[in-house]
Design a protein around this motif. Structure first.
Motif, short mmCIF file in Angstrom:
data_model
loop_
_atom_site.label_atom_id
_atom_site.label_comp_id
_atom_site.label_asym_id
_atom_site.label_seq_id
_atom_site.Cartn_x
_atom_site.Cartn_y
_atom_site.Cartn_z
N THR A 1 8.53 3.25 10.22
CA THR A 1 9.56 3.81 11.22
C THR A 1 9.24 5.08 11.54
O THR A 1 10.38 5.78 12.15
CB THR A 1 11.15 3.54 10.43
OG1 THR A 1 11.12 4.54 9.15
CG2 THR A 1 11.38 2.18 10.09
N LEU A 2 8.33 5.57 11.19
CA LEU A 2 7.83 6.79 11.79
C LEU A 2 8.07 7.26 13.20
O LEU A 2 7.55 6.56 14.10
CB LEU A 2 6.33 7.37 11.49
CG LEU A 2 6.18 8.80 11.72
CD1 LEU A 2 6.68 9.66 10.58
CD2 LEU A 2 4.28 8.76 11.72
N ASP A 3 8.82 8.06 13.84
CA ASP A 3 9.09 8.54 15.03
C ASP A 3 8.80 9.87 15.47
O ASP A 3 9.05 10.34 16.54
CB ASP A 3 10.29 8.03 15.51
CG ASP A 3 11.48 8.51 15.15
OD1 ASP A 3 11.57 9.37 14.28
OD2 ASP A 3 12.81 8.67 15.59
N ASP A 4 8.33 10.81 14.29
CA ASP A 4 8.05 12.08 14.70
C ASP A 4 6.69 12.62 14.36
O ASP A 4 6.02 11.78 13.46
CB ASP A 4 8.84 12.93 13.53
CG ASP A 4 10.30 13.22 13.93
OD1 ASP A 4 10.71 13.05 15.15
OD2 ASP A 4 11.21 13.42 12.82
N GLU B 1 7.01 11.15 1.17
CA GLU B 1 8.25 10.07 1.11
C GLU B 1 8.82 9.59 2.36
O GLU B 1 9.51 8.73 2.48
CB GLU B 1 9.35 11.03 0.71
CG GLU B 1 9.58 11.29 -0.68
CD GLU B 1 10.22 12.53 -1.21
OE1 GLU B 1 11.26 12.86 -0.20
OE2 GLU B 1 10.40 12.98 -2.20
N LEU B 2 7.65 9.73 3.45
CA LEU B 2 7.62 9.04 4.97
C LEU B 2 7.54 7.68 4.82
O LEU B 2 7.03 7.06 3.98
CB LEU B 2 6.60 9.55 5.74
CG LEU B 2 6.80 11.26 6.12
CD1 LEU B 2 5.65 11.52 6.96
CD2 LEU B 2 8.01 11.40 6.90
N ASP B 3 8.53 7.01 5.59
CA ASP B 3 8.46 5.67 5.75
C ASP B 3 7.78 5.36 7.19
O ASP B 3 7.89 5.66 8.17
CB ASP B 3 9.96 5.11 6.01
CG ASP B 3 9.87 3.51 6.24
OD1 ASP B 3 8.77 3.05 6.45
OD2 ASP B 3 10.86 2.90 6.37
N LEU B 4 6.50 5.02 6.98
CA LEU B 4 5.42 5.15 7.96
C LEU B 4 5.77 4.00 8.81
O LEU B 4 5.12 3.88 10.09
CB LEU B 4 3.96 4.90 7.50
CG LEU B 4 3.44 6.18 6.67
CD1 LEU B 4 2.11 5.95 6.21
CD2 LEU B 4 3.68 7.46 7.42
N GLU C 1 0.70 1.19 14.25
CA GLU C 1 0.40 2.05 12.87
C GLU C 1 0.31 3.49 13.31
O GLU C 1 -0.48 3.76 14.26
CB GLU C 1 -0.98 1.68 12.18
CG GLU C 1 -1.38 2.18 11.13
CD GLU C 1 -0.88 1.56 9.66
OE1 GLU C 1 0.31 0.97 9.63
OE2 GLU C 1 -1.59 1.50 8.76
N PRO C 2 0.67 4.39 12.70
CA PRO C 2 0.55 5.87 12.85
C PRO C 2 -0.94 6.19 12.73
O PRO C 2 -1.98 5.32 12.29
CB PRO C 2 1.17 6.54 11.97
CG PRO C 2 1.89 5.51 10.94
CD PRO C 2 1.41 4.28 11.39
N MET D 1 0.82 -1.03 -0.04
CA MET D 1 -0.02 -0.27 -0.02
C MET D 1 0.99 1.32 -0.01
O MET D 1 1.94 1.25 0.73
CB MET D 1 -0.77 -0.08 1.27
CG MET D 1 -1.90 1.08 1.39
SD MET D 1 -2.79 1.02 2.82
CE MET D 1 -3.82 -0.30 2.56
N THR D 2 0.55 2.38 -0.87
CA THR D 2 1.48 3.51 -0.92
C THR D 2 1.22 4.50 0.48
O THR D 2 0.20 4.03 0.97
CB THR D 2 0.83 4.29 -1.92
OG1 THR D 2 -0.56 4.73 -1.65
CG2 THR D 2 0.86 3.49 -3.31
N THR D 3 2.07 5.27 0.57
CA THR D 3 2.18 6.13 1.82
C THR D 3 0.96 6.89 1.86
O THR D 3 0.13 7.16 2.91
CB THR D 3 3.39 6.81 1.83
OG1 THR D 3 4.63 6.12 1.95
CG2 THR D 3 3.17 8.11 2.94
#
Length: 160
Positions: free
Chosen positions: A35-38, A30-33, A60-61, A1-3
């Motif tokens: 590994t999102l930590d912000d 372009e975010l890698d969801l 999941e975010p 699934m796309t970002t």
């Protein structure tokens, strides 16, 4: 699934149609969801009163759609999420409809946030400027952790 598709899917307080109309900026695409930590926030380029707050989650975010008040705060004010103090115009009231029936009935949650939703960048500022003053006495990592904690609490309040 796309970002793009994943972000639209994790938007919790809007319809599929509203999520589909949302414009995502290139840097968000372009975010890698995984590994999102912000905490990531942005205003919709095609509808500047519409914005999104994307917060890391356990699995999941989670994202909430926001609405900006028509006027920014006209005095020096502090963002409730990143605790950065801004000069006049740097902070705006954002509201989020609660999830589900409560939101459809007009129940909202609001808070004052950086007008540009650039909290993830503001907490990384090492030295205060005339327009931007991060919380004093904290390291960048402590400010980032505080931002995640407060943004998660806001999202939890919206989704409650």
């Amino acid at each position: 699934m796309t970002t793009d598709a994943r972000i639209r899917r994790v938007l919790t307080n809007c319809s599929k149609g509203e999520a589909g109309r949302l414009t995502l900026p290139p840097d968000v695409r372009e975010l890698d969801l995984d590994t999102l930590d912000d905490v990531v926030g942005w205003r919709d380029a095609k509808a500047p009163d519409r914005a999104v707050l994307l917060v890391p989650g356990a699995d999941e975010p989670i994202a909430v759609m926001l609405r900006a008040a028509s006027n920014a705060v006209g005095a020096t004010a502090m963002c409730a999420l990143c605790r950065t103090t801004h000069s006049a115009g740097g902070t705006t009231l954002f509201t989020a409809a609660r999830r589900g029936g409560k939101g459809r009935n007009g129940n909202t949650v609001g808070t004052y946030v950086c007008a540009d939703l650039g909290c993830r960048h503001h907490v990384r500022v090492e030295k205060a400027t005339a327009a931007l003053r991060p919380a004093p006495g904290l390291t960048v990592d402590e400010r980032r952790a505080g931002l995640r904690e407060r943004a998660s609490a806001f999202v939890e309040e919206v989704t409650r």
